[in-house]
Design an enzyme around this catalytic site. Sequence first.
Site, mmCIF file in Angstrom:
data_model
loop_
_atom_site.group_PDB
_atom_site.id
_atom_site.type_symbol
_atom_site.label_atom_id
_atom_site.label_comp_id
_atom_site.label_asym_id
_atom_site.label_seq_id
_atom_site.Cartn_x
_atom_site.Cartn_y
_atom_site.Cartn_z
ATOM 1 N N GLY A 33 0.759 -1.226 0.000
ATOM 2 C CA GLY A 33 0.000 0.000 0.000
ATOM 3 C C GLY A 33 0.791 1.277 0.000
ATOM 4 O O GLY A 33 0.286 2.299 0.449
ATOM 5 N N THR A 34 1.984 1.262 -0.512
ATOM 6 C CA THR A 34 2.735 2.508 -0.633
ATOM 7 C C THR A 34 3.966 2.277 -1.493
ATOM 8 O O THR A 34 4.377 1.144 -1.724
ATOM 9 C CB THR A 34 3.175 3.035 0.745
ATOM 10 N N THR A 35 4.550 3.377 -1.977
ATOM 11 C CA THR A 35 5.845 3.306 -2.652
ATOM 12 C C THR A 35 6.684 4.499 -2.214
ATOM 13 O O THR A 35 6.205 5.631 -2.208
ATOM 14 C CB THR A 35 5.685 3.323 -4.181
ATOM 15 N N LYS A 75 4.206 10.261 4.556
ATOM 16 C CA LYS A 75 5.100 9.107 4.681
ATOM 17 C C LYS A 75 6.573 9.507 4.768
ATOM 18 O O LYS A 75 7.449 8.654 4.843
ATOM 19 C CB LYS A 75 4.883 8.156 3.506
ATOM 20 N N SER A 102 5.001 -1.497 -2.296
ATOM 21 C CA SER A 102 4.290 -2.346 -3.247
ATOM 22 C C SER A 102 4.553 -1.997 -4.705
ATOM 23 O O SER A 102 4.410 -2.843 -5.586
ATOM 24 C CB SER A 102 2.782 -2.281 -2.966
#
Length: 207
Positions: A9-11, A42, A138
């Site tokens: 759920g993030t990059t 983030k 991800s």
Amino acid sequence: MWALDKIKGTTTVGIVCKDGVVLTADRRASLGNMVISKGVTKIFQVDDHLALAGAGAVGDILSLVRALRAESKLYRAKVGKEMSTKALATLTSNILSGRKYLPYFGWFLIGGYDEKPSLYSIDMAGGITEDKYVSAGSGMEFAYSILDNEYSEKITLNNGVKLAIKAINAAIKRDVFTGDGIMVVTIDREGYRELSKEEVEKLLKKL
């Protein structure tokens, strides 16, 4: 690399440039196949020339950031200067390795500028690597498809920002767990700076 299976759920992307470091991340948070937030931060400033980007469980990332900020302030009070990037990365590694049986679920990037720009990636077991560029989360395979082809150790901070945005944007286009905007932070001799939404959108239009 086993920790990557826990991170969805993030990059995030980090790039070392001639004159600084770039950290970027998308803003989407998801739970399973559901988007639960479209405005998650983030990337976090730890000190004047230090920052952390995290891919993983938001609560765990925030808890780690609070601990690092407290340790950084204590170091300043005792030593009279800012902690080095390597020292912060080592501290992060030590904290994570001490929690192997109750881990922080995340993959962390530490970027900073002291005598030179530097970047470290740290898995949730405390494994640490110094990198010239790195992606986690991800959508990392899509980000790496850009970084591997276009990164140069001679890249300037301005061009590093463009490359980082391009890499995150590639992940947004292909990874359903990545999206809802891009946060971009630079750290150079002058310190930490977050690009405005307008600055990022302007650069996106030029891709």
